[in-house]
Scaffold this active site. Structure first.
Site, PDB file in Angstrom:
ATOM      1  N   SER A 450       0.864  -1.173   0.000  1.00 16.89           N
ATOM      2  CA  SER A 450       0.000   0.000   0.000  1.00 16.89           C
ATOM      3  C   SER A 450       0.902   1.225   0.000  1.00 16.89           C
ATOM      4  O   SER A 450       1.722   1.387   0.898  1.00 16.89           O
ATOM      5  CB  SER A 450      -0.865   0.018   1.255  1.00 16.89           C
ATOM      6  N   CYS A 643      -7.176  -0.562   7.342  1.00 22.77           N
ATOM      7  CA  CYS A 643      -6.085  -1.159   6.564  1.00 22.77           C
ATOM      8  C   CYS A 643      -5.222  -2.048   7.436  1.00 22.77           C
ATOM      9  O   CYS A 643      -4.943  -1.729   8.587  1.00 22.77           O
ATOM     10  CB  CYS A 643      -5.228  -0.075   5.922  1.00 22.77           C
ATOM     11  N   ASP A 688      -8.559  -1.928   2.999  1.00 27.37           N
ATOM     12  CA  ASP A 688      -7.374  -2.284   2.226  1.00 27.37           C
ATOM     13  C   ASP A 688      -6.650  -3.293   3.108  1.00 27.37           C
ATOM     14  O   ASP A 688      -5.885  -2.910   3.984  1.00 27.37           O
ATOM     15  CB  ASP A 688      -6.510  -1.030   2.008  1.00 27.37           C
ATOM     16  N   TRP A 690      -4.894  -7.329   3.905  1.00 30.42           N
ATOM     17  CA  TRP A 690      -4.145  -8.453   3.312  1.00 30.42           C
ATOM     18  C   TRP A 690      -3.828  -9.509   4.358  1.00 30.42           C
ATOM     19  O   TRP A 690      -3.984  -9.246   5.544  1.00 30.42           O
ATOM     20  CB  TRP A 690      -2.863  -7.937   2.656  1.00 30.42           C
TER      21      TRP A 690
HETATM   22  P1  FAD Z   1       6.702 -14.437   1.443  1.00 29.04           P
HETATM   23  O1  FAD Z   1       7.977 -15.095   1.077  1.00 29.04           O
HETATM   24  O2  FAD Z   1       5.784 -14.112   0.347  1.00 29.04           O
HETATM   25  O3  FAD Z   1       6.006 -15.112   2.618  1.00 29.04           O
HETATM   26  C1  FAD Z   1       4.775 -14.584   3.091  1.00 29.04           C
HETATM   27  C2  FAD Z   1       4.070 -15.587   3.999  1.00 29.04           C
HETATM   28  O4  FAD Z   1       3.724 -16.753   3.279  1.00 29.04           O
HETATM   29  C3  FAD Z   1       4.919 -16.083   5.156  1.00 29.04           C
HETATM   30  O5  FAD Z   1       4.843 -15.249   6.254  1.00 29.04           O
HETATM   31  C4  FAD Z   1       4.297 -17.427   5.442  1.00 29.04           C
HETATM   32  O6  FAD Z   1       3.166 -17.284   6.244  1.00 29.04           O
HETATM   33  C5  FAD Z   1       3.868 -17.896   4.085  1.00 29.04           C
HETATM   34  N1  FAD Z   1       4.918 -18.776   3.521  1.00 29.04           N
HETATM   35  C6  FAD Z   1       5.850 -18.437   2.596  1.00 29.04           C
HETATM   36  N2  FAD Z   1       6.628 -19.492   2.298  1.00 29.04           N
HETATM   37  C7  FAD Z   1       6.176 -20.518   3.049  1.00 29.04           C
HETATM   38  C8  FAD Z   1       6.554 -21.882   3.175  1.00 29.04           C
HETATM   39  N3  FAD Z   1       7.561 -22.404   2.486  1.00 29.04           N
HETATM   40  N4  FAD Z   1       5.848 -22.660   4.024  1.00 29.04           N
HETATM   41  C9  FAD Z   1       4.813 -22.157   4.708  1.00 29.04           C
HETATM   42  N5  FAD Z   1       4.412 -20.877   4.646  1.00 29.04           N
HETATM   43  C10 FAD Z   1       5.081 -20.066   3.818  1.00 29.04           C
HETATM   44  N6  FAD Z   1       2.973  -5.602   3.587  1.00 29.04           N
HETATM   45  C11 FAD Z   1       3.600  -4.587   4.227  1.00 29.04           C
HETATM   46  O7  FAD Z   1       4.539  -4.802   4.994  1.00 29.04           O
HETATM   47  N7  FAD Z   1       3.220  -3.267   4.028  1.00 29.04           N
HETATM   48  C12 FAD Z   1       2.193  -2.943   3.196  1.00 29.04           C
HETATM   49  O8  FAD Z   1       1.876  -1.772   3.032  1.00 29.04           O
HETATM   50  C13 FAD Z   1       1.510  -4.013   2.514  1.00 29.04           C
HETATM   51  N8  FAD Z   1       0.476  -3.751   1.684  1.00 29.04           N
HETATM   52  C14 FAD Z   1      -0.145  -4.779   1.042  1.00 29.04           C
HETATM   53  C15 FAD Z   1      -1.210  -4.485   0.178  1.00 29.04           C
HETATM   54  C16 FAD Z   1      -1.850  -5.507  -0.504  1.00 29.04           C
HETATM   55  C17 FAD Z   1      -2.989  -5.181  -1.436  1.00 29.04           C
HETATM   56  C18 FAD Z   1      -1.416  -6.844  -0.324  1.00 29.04           C
HETATM   57  C19 FAD Z   1      -2.093  -7.972  -1.059  1.00 29.04           C
HETATM   58  C20 FAD Z   1      -0.382  -7.134   0.537  1.00 29.04           C
HETATM   59  C21 FAD Z   1       0.270  -6.117   1.222  1.00 29.04           C
HETATM   60  N9  FAD Z   1       1.344  -6.398   2.069  1.00 29.04           N
HETATM   61  C22 FAD Z   1       1.949  -5.355   2.728  1.00 29.04           C
HETATM   62  C23 FAD Z   1       1.902  -7.764   2.213  1.00 29.04           C
HETATM   63  C24 FAD Z   1       3.027  -7.955   1.171  1.00 29.04           C
HETATM   64  O9  FAD Z   1       2.477  -7.988  -0.136  1.00 29.04           O
HETATM   65  C25 FAD Z   1       3.809  -9.268   1.342  1.00 29.04           C
HETATM   66  O10 FAD Z   1       2.901 -10.338   1.402  1.00 29.04           O
HETATM   67  C26 FAD Z   1       4.681  -9.307   2.559  1.00 29.04           C
HETATM   68  O11 FAD Z   1       5.576  -8.211   2.533  1.00 29.04           O
HETATM   69  C27 FAD Z   1       5.483 -10.604   2.629  1.00 29.04           C
HETATM   70  O12 FAD Z   1       6.234 -10.770   1.459  1.00 29.04           O
HETATM   71  P2  FAD Z   1       7.551 -11.658   1.420  1.00 29.04           P
HETATM   72  O13 FAD Z   1       7.874 -11.939   0.001  1.00 29.04           O
HETATM   73  O14 FAD Z   1       8.610 -11.059   2.265  1.00 29.04           O
HETATM   74  O15 FAD Z   1       7.101 -12.999   2.145  1.00 29.04           O
END
Ligand code: FAD
Length: 690
Positions: A450, A643, A688, A690
């Site tokens: 966001s 949010c 908003d 997630w």
């Molecule tokens: P990922 O690698 O994608 O992991 C995310 C989660 O998936 C983990 O915590 C775990 O629960 C699960 N997971 C992943 N791998 C495994 C596995 N091997 N086994 C089991 N479980 C697993 N985030 C913010 O910090 N700030 C924002 O403003 C924000 N805004 C968003 C707005 C929208 C519309 C959406 C959809 C999401 C938003 N998010 C926000 C969340 C963000 O998009 C990410 O999902 C978040 O930052 C995690 O990403 P990552 O790639 O670091 O983690």
């Protein structure tokens, strides 16, 4: 029947190449590049392709088309899995199709010996995914017009449906429910139950597995299908290209398309074409050692990208080197990581999910979601390629036993390479066809954030507020780390010359393919959202955003400050924020004070600290304490915004708001809930989450 001669030559060569791959033989050197394919070309050719689904099925000899409405790739992935299973178990001639690529006027002409499947995600407030909007409007419209004039129009149509939803949202699985209803109303025959997967309960995968078996049974009866011994047939042919090296100019090293390969990316920048944006500055927002929250300012002034306060920015991550190495190692591909390969779909309706020629390293690093949760079904598929009988038996057990799988794989957040290492007790998996990996591991997805800046204040600089994912899990030595947020952390560390606390952080290839992201760049695009301030700035607003849920509200507050500075009259802004402790994770504390300087009593910040007193205090408690004021503001047509965490907070806030209205207005709970519902419908209550 539109294979041209080049295609036939290529296919033949690929088939030979596949043989060569399996036998580890060497293919002769090639001088020209008949295998070159690129997503850019494939997508560019879209215009010339038919949008007639009957024509497409006939010309490619298919009797089962599987449409997906997908936002984050899961629905698309499930559609591919249905296609593979239908083919390998029942000999169905399946194809997967993007809803956006076809027209639906002749859905009434699909003959009854064929079947149409729909795998449909519900997005946000019960909305269709971007690629399903047109289909949804057509099929649920008042009078969809079809080519033939029969009554009911879809009497011949057999369909199967599965939905992906989240029960923490009000309109749970509304896409699959409404589409099923619409199709049935038009006379179509549903085969099996319309399945519903629930991401909110974390049971999506299991819901899918539990739904599909009875569905296949019903389909088998309806279509008279014979089940056969499932044999693995690769969807993609892989040819190792001896004539090319990773330095050859035509080889993709992670570039998303041809323009990026040529070093001249041009707009429009979107979900197929990211902008490689410089990061102006980045800093840490928390003041504790073991948790991180990043503030990053992404400069889009070199592009035609634009945004509005409240939109989302998508970050295209790369995988951490540590996990890329693990993946290549367990599959015995380390020695070949820079070997150039061409990949071609062995059947006309499959799409190679990345541009080629490329290298194993680039595919794994830039295009595969190698760290994500593993699908149980995929483990069962890989059992066939296990290094020995014992490993095979264990993989089969994991694939078949839901509880065992949960306890061995899920609770430790193991990714695919970690599963293969653990189950194979360190043995290399040399027999897994690379095609099986391309098919079984999903495409690396952009992550959404966001936007936390105001477009009125900074039209060309987009800020991100992201908490870094790192979790200590019982029974696991190293912490589990999120892909994108640790990539952003690595960028921030490099930009500021910070020492990295972990080798994981150091291992990202942050300079990108051919060092083109050097100088601290990140690939991004913008996604427009409906989460918007009222167009009339005098309207009061109530903002509820604990943790990183405050991100868009930083943008909202800065926007109102700017409006006030421009001489506009700005209504009351009340922000409910929550964190653990003032001294640890109070995001943007100084900025709120600055806003107060400009907005005065028209701005109020209410903070819930969950770990300061004896009792945990959350935003919903403080909302209740302010019941009187909130009710007054709502009577003055205030807009209400939430949010952050969808699973608990957003739902509780919704409940609390109902309670406030019931109490203050002396109405029944159900009447109050109805008012909240109507506020949502009128966009006066926006989420908003997630
Ligand atoms: P990922 O690698 O994608 O992991 C995310 C989660 O998936 C983990 O915590 C775990 O629960 C699960 N997971 C992943 N791998 C495994 C596995 N091997 N086994 C089991 N479980 C697993 N985030 C913010 O910090 N700030 C924002 O403003 C924000 N805004 C968003 C707005 C929208 C519309 C959406 C959809 C999401 C938003 N998010 C926000 C969340 C963000 O998009 C990410 O999902 C978040 O930052 C995690 O990403 P990552 O790639 O670091 O983690």
């Amino acid at each position: 029947a539109e294979l041209d001669t080049l295609d036939i030559i290529v296919l033949a060569a690929i088939l030979l190449g596949t043989v060569a791959y399996f036998t580890k033989g060497k293919l002769w050197g090639v001088t020209k590049d008949p295998y070159a394919s690129s997503l850019a070309n494939a997508n560019g050719a879209k215009a010339g392709k038919t949008r007639n689904l009957i024509e497409k099925m006939d010309e490619s000899g298919k009797n089962c088309i599987i449409f997906y409405g997908s936002q984050t790739g899961t629905a698309e992935d499930y559609a591919s899995r249905l296609a593979k299973e239908g083919k390998s178990r029942f000999g169905l001639e399946t194809m997967v199709a993007d809803l956006e690529d076809y027209d639906y006027e002749n859905l009434d002409s699909v003959p009854s010996d064929k079947v149409v499947m729909f795998v449909l995600a519900t997005y946000g407030e019960g909305e269709p995914t971007d690629n399903a909007v047109d289909f949804y409007e057509f099929i649920t419209g008042d009078t969809p017009t079809f080519t033939e004039d029969s009554d009911p129009p879809l009497a011949n149509l057999n369909f199967v449906a599965f939905g992906l939803g989240n029960n923490t949202y009000e309109h749970y699985n509304s896409m699959v429910r409404n589409v099923t209803k619409a199709l049935e109303k038009l006379g179509a025959h549903r085969i099996g139950e319309a399945g519903e997967g629930d991401d909110g309960a974390g049971t999506m995968e299991e819901d899918f597995l539990a739904w599909k078996d009875p569905m296949w049974k019903a389909l088998q009866e309806k279509m008279g299908l014979e089940e056969r011994e499932a044999v693995y047939e690769p969807v993609f042919g892989i040819v190792e290209r001896d004539g090319l090296t990773k330095d050859s100019p035509e080889v993709y090293l992670g570039e998303p398309n041809k323009m990026h390969l040529d070093g001249s990316p041009k707009g429009p920048f979107n979900a197929h074409n990211p902008y490689i944006a410089p990061i102006n500055k980045s800093y840490e927002l928390f003041s504790v050692k073991d948790r991180n929250c990043l503030h990053m300012e992404v400069d889009v002034s070199g592009s035609n990208l634009s945004y509005q306060t409240g939109d989302h920015i998508a970050v295209w991550p790369t995988n951490p080197g540590e996990e890329v190495d693990r993946f290549l190692d367990v599959l015995s591909l380390t020695g070949k990581r820079n070997t150039v390969i061409s990949v071609k779909a062995l059947e006309p309706t499959a799409k190679v999910p990345f541009p080629t020629p490329t290298t194993y390293d680039a595919v794994v690093r830039y295009h595969m979601e190698i760290c994500s949760p593993v699908s149980r079904q995929f483990l069962a598929t890989l059992a066939a390629f296990a290094p020995d009988e014992e490993t095979k038996a264990e993989m089969t057990k994991l694939g078949g036993d839901k509880d065992y799988f949960h306890q061995k794989v899920n609770v430790h957040h193991l990714n695919i390479a970690r599963v293969l290492q653990t189950v194979g007790k360190g043995k290399k998996w040399t027999n897994v066809p690379f095609s099986a990996l391309i098919e079984g591991v999903t495409k690396l997805q952009p992550r959404y954030y966001s936007i936390s800046s105001s477009s009125l204040e900074h039209p060309k600089v987009i800020s991100i507020t992201a908490v870094v994912e790192s979790q200590h899990l019982p029974g696991r030595e190293d912490p589990f780390k999120g892909v994108a947020t640790n990539y952003l952390l690595a960028l921030k560390e490099k930009q500021n010359g910070d020492p990295s606390p972990t080798p994981f952080g150091l291992s990202y290839e942050i300079t990108g393919p051919r060092n083109r992201y050097d100088g601290i760049h990140v690939p991004v695009h913008v996604r427009h959202s409906n989460f918007k301030l009222p167009s009339d700035p005098t309207k009061p607003v109530i903002l509820v955003g604990p943790g990183t849920g405050v991100a868009p509200f930083r943008g909202f507050v800065r926007e109102r400050v700017k409006q006030a500075q421009n001489g506009e009259t700005v209504g009351k802004t009340i922000l409910f924020f929550g964190c653990r402790k003032r001294s640890e994770d109070f995001l943007y504390e100084k900025e709120w004070e600055e806003a107060k300087q400009v907005l005065g009593d028209n701005f109020e910040l209410v903070v819930a600290f969950s770990r300061e007193g004896a009792k945990k205090v959350y935003v919903q408690h403080l909302l209740k304490q302010r019941a009187e004021e909130i009710n007054d503001l709502l009577l003055k047509k205030a807009y209400f915004y939430v949010c952050g965490d969808a699973a608990n907070m957003a739902r509780e806030v919704n409940t609390v708001l109902g309670q406030i209205l019931a109490e203050k207005r002396g109405i029944s709970d159900s009447k109050a809930e109805e008012i909240v519902k109507n506020m949502r419908a009128a966009n006066q209550y926006q989420e908003d989450v997630w």
